[in-house]
Design an enzyme around this catalytic site. Structure first.
Site, PDB file in Angstrom:
ATOM      1  N   SER A 141       0.865  -1.188   0.000  1.00 36.20           N
ATOM      2  CA  SER A 141       0.000   0.000   0.000  1.00 36.20           C
ATOM      3  C   SER A 141       0.893   1.226   0.000  1.00 36.20           C
ATOM      4  O   SER A 141       2.051   1.161   0.445  1.00 36.20           O
ATOM      5  CB  SER A 141      -0.856   0.015   1.277  1.00 36.20           C
ATOM      6  OG  SER A 141      -1.515   1.254   1.416  1.00 36.20           O
ATOM      7  N   TYR A 154      -1.510  -0.972  10.326  1.00 34.75           N
ATOM      8  CA  TYR A 154      -1.750  -1.393   8.930  1.00 34.75           C
ATOM      9  C   TYR A 154      -0.527  -1.035   8.087  1.00 34.75           C
ATOM     10  O   TYR A 154      -0.028  -1.861   7.314  1.00 34.75           O
ATOM     11  CB  TYR A 154      -3.000  -0.678   8.395  1.00 34.75           C
ATOM     12  CG  TYR A 154      -3.228  -0.832   6.904  1.00 34.75           C
ATOM     13  CD1 TYR A 154      -3.748  -2.010   6.368  1.00 34.75           C
ATOM     14  CD2 TYR A 154      -2.935   0.208   6.016  1.00 34.75           C
ATOM     15  CE1 TYR A 154      -3.958  -2.155   4.998  1.00 34.75           C
ATOM     16  CE2 TYR A 154      -3.138   0.079   4.654  1.00 34.75           C
ATOM     17  CZ  TYR A 154      -3.652  -1.100   4.146  1.00 34.75           C
ATOM     18  OH  TYR A 154      -3.855  -1.232   2.788  1.00 34.75           O
TER      19      TYR A 154
HETATM   20  N1  NAD Z   1      -8.806   0.205  -1.453  1.00 36.15           N
HETATM   21  C1  NAD Z   1      -7.732   0.940  -1.242  1.00 36.15           C
HETATM   22  O1  NAD Z   1      -7.802   2.196  -1.233  1.00 36.15           O
HETATM   23  C2  NAD Z   1      -6.374   0.301  -1.055  1.00 36.15           C
HETATM   24  C3  NAD Z   1      -5.250   1.147  -0.973  1.00 36.15           C
HETATM   25  C4  NAD Z   1      -3.999   0.574  -0.776  1.00 36.15           C
HETATM   26  C5  NAD Z   1      -3.865  -0.813  -0.673  1.00 36.15           C
HETATM   27  N2  NAD Z   1      -4.974  -1.603  -0.761  1.00 36.15           N
HETATM   28  C6  NAD Z   1      -4.787  -3.045  -0.631  1.00 36.15           C
HETATM   29  O2  NAD Z   1      -5.354  -3.699  -1.752  1.00 36.15           O
HETATM   30  C7  NAD Z   1      -5.771  -5.004  -1.370  1.00 36.15           C
HETATM   31  C8  NAD Z   1      -7.200  -5.228  -1.830  1.00 36.15           C
HETATM   32  O3  NAD Z   1      -8.015  -4.313  -1.127  1.00 36.15           O
HETATM   33  P1  NAD Z   1      -9.479  -3.913  -1.605  1.00 36.15           P
HETATM   34  O4  NAD Z   1      -9.583  -2.451  -1.434  1.00 36.15           O
HETATM   35  O5  NAD Z   1      -9.826  -4.553  -2.884  1.00 36.15           O
HETATM   36  O6  NAD Z   1     -10.323  -4.556  -0.395  1.00 36.15           O
HETATM   37  P2  NAD Z   1     -11.696  -5.386  -0.379  1.00 36.15           P
HETATM   38  O7  NAD Z   1     -12.151  -5.392   1.026  1.00 36.15           O
HETATM   39  O8  NAD Z   1     -12.629  -4.884  -1.431  1.00 36.15           O
HETATM   40  O9  NAD Z   1     -11.216  -6.846  -0.820  1.00 36.15           O
HETATM   41  C9  NAD Z   1     -10.361  -7.582   0.018  1.00 36.15           C
HETATM   42  C10 NAD Z   1     -10.801  -9.032  -0.005  1.00 36.15           C
HETATM   43  O10 NAD Z   1      -9.901  -9.767   0.847  1.00 36.15           O
HETATM   44  C11 NAD Z   1     -10.684 -10.723   1.550  1.00 36.15           C
HETATM   45  N3  NAD Z   1     -10.010 -11.103   2.794  1.00 36.15           N
HETATM   46  C12 NAD Z   1      -9.849 -10.337   3.901  1.00 36.15           C
HETATM   47  N4  NAD Z   1      -9.250 -11.060   4.861  1.00 36.15           N
HETATM   48  C13 NAD Z   1      -9.032 -12.290   4.348  1.00 36.15           C
HETATM   49  C14 NAD Z   1      -8.457 -13.479   4.877  1.00 36.15           C
HETATM   50  N5  NAD Z   1      -8.008 -13.537   6.134  1.00 36.15           N
HETATM   51  N6  NAD Z   1      -8.373 -14.566   4.072  1.00 36.15           N
HETATM   52  C15 NAD Z   1      -8.854 -14.525   2.801  1.00 36.15           C
HETATM   53  N7  NAD Z   1      -9.438 -13.432   2.270  1.00 36.15           N
HETATM   54  C16 NAD Z   1      -9.520 -12.332   3.030  1.00 36.15           C
HETATM   55  C17 NAD Z   1     -11.990 -10.005   1.821  1.00 36.15           C
HETATM   56  O11 NAD Z   1     -13.048 -10.929   2.124  1.00 36.15           O
HETATM   57  C18 NAD Z   1     -12.216  -9.235   0.536  1.00 36.15           C
HETATM   58  O12 NAD Z   1     -12.984  -9.996  -0.378  1.00 36.15           O
HETATM   59  C19 NAD Z   1      -5.578  -5.093   0.141  1.00 36.15           C
HETATM   60  O13 NAD Z   1      -4.371  -5.759   0.421  1.00 36.15           O
HETATM   61  C20 NAD Z   1      -5.488  -3.646   0.574  1.00 36.15           C
HETATM   62  O14 NAD Z   1      -4.765  -3.476   1.756  1.00 36.15           O
HETATM   63  C21 NAD Z   1      -6.227  -1.075  -0.936  1.00 36.15           C
END
Ligand code: NAD
Length: 269
Positions: A141, A154
């Site tokens: 991230s 985080y």
């Molecule tokens: N959305 C943002 O702004 C953003 C910014 C920087 C980084 N990220 C990173 O991108 C990645 C995806 O995030 P997103 O925004 O699509 O989130 P999201 O919540 O839409 O999707 C994440 C998915 O991971 C699954 N998950 C969570 N814990 C789990 C576990 N223990 N085992 C298996 N599955 C699990 C959830 O059920 C969900 O379906 C993450 O690693 C997040 O930290 C997101």
């Protein structure tokens, strides 16, 4: 690594960026093993994909080492091999200072983001090392390279993912396994709700003066970077801008983000 006709494992494939990665990889003629803790969400992804047996669903918690260790065999049984792993699943922490963050929440954030990524990587690496070409992509991230108050643990977990990935990249230089770290900025997903986090006015990572990127665009940037064997991928203009600012003047960049985030945190006691 080109993704067409490869077998790629995607964690967090039930929602957000992970779902879009699954759909895009299938559209590019890859075979996909989608992993998520949320079975219903995985089934929704499958409904959107209509990919038949090119998509397999693996409902499991990536912090469950026993379940993760059994996964490579299940993926190979279904698809015949495994060529790529995208460690995308992640959660944010409750939006509070470290001083106010309870240990169970703190440990969960570290377990999912760091240990989940590590368990998946260690479980799949022996199979990947046997392939003519293979690739590991780990989603860190923007908060993994600069401090975001209220998301400090985080960020620490995502910084651990960054160094884990960069270290693996170096260790695997003389193998056929390529390694890429991804730094998304704000992406429009429901990560706040999926992480069980309440934020009164504004959704966690999505708070930014930059417009959050659509998840489908984030997925495209990630897959294109993977296909170009990039060392690191910055996703979004906010991530690109803050990466430069942080290198140029880390203290100024830290203050800049602290100022932007301060309305989300109660005043310091
Ligand atoms: N959305 C943002 O702004 C953003 C910014 C920087 C980084 N990220 C990173 O991108 C990645 C995806 O995030 P997103 O925004 O699509 O989130 P999201 O919540 O839409 O999707 C994440 C998915 O991971 C699954 N998950 C969570 N814990 C789990 C576990 N223990 N085992 C298996 N599955 C699990 C959830 O059920 C969900 O379906 C993450 O690693 C997040 O930290 C997101």
């Amino acid at each position: 690594m080109k993704t067409s006709n490869k077998v790629i494992v995607v964690t967090g494939g039930g929602n957000g960026i992970g779902r879009e990665l699954v759909l895009l990889l299938l559209a590019r003629q890859a075979r996909v093993a989608a992993v998520d803790i949320d079975r219903a969400a995985l089934e929704q992804t499958a409904g959107l994909a209509s990919a038949g047996e090119r998509l397999s669903l693996h409902p499991l918690d990536i912090t469950d080492l026993e379940a993760v260790a059994a996964l490579p065999e299940q993926v190979v049984a279904h698809h015949g091999a495994v060529d790529g792993l995208i460690n995308n699943a992640g959660i944010i922490q409750p939006f509070v200072r470290v001083n106010d963050l309870a240990y169970p929440a703190l440990e969960r954030v570290m377990r999912v983001n760091f240990y989940g990524t590590l368990y998946m990587t260690k479980s799949f690496l022996p199979s990947l090392l046997k392939r003519p070409q293979a690739h590991i992509v780990n989603v860190s991230s923007m908060g993994g390279f600069l401090p975001v108050p209220g998301q400090t643990v985080y960020g620490a977990a995502k910084a651990a993912v960054k160094l884990l990935t960069e270290g693996l990249h170096s260790e695997l230089l003389n193998t056929r396994v390529r390694v890429t770290v991804v730094f998304p900025g704000a992406v429009a997903t429901n990560i706040t709700a999926h992480s069980g986090v309440n934020i009164p006015s504004s959704p966690g990572e999505q708070r930014s003066s930059f417009k959050p990127l659509e998840a489908s665009k984030a997925a495209r940037i990630i897959v294109e970077g993977m296909e170009q064997d990039r060392f690191r991928i910055l996703v979004g203009s906010d991530a690109r801008f803050l990466d430069l600012l942080y290198r140029f003047n880390p203290a100024y960049a830290a203050r800049f983000i602290a100022e932007k985030m301060k309305s989300l945190l109660p005043s310091a006691s």
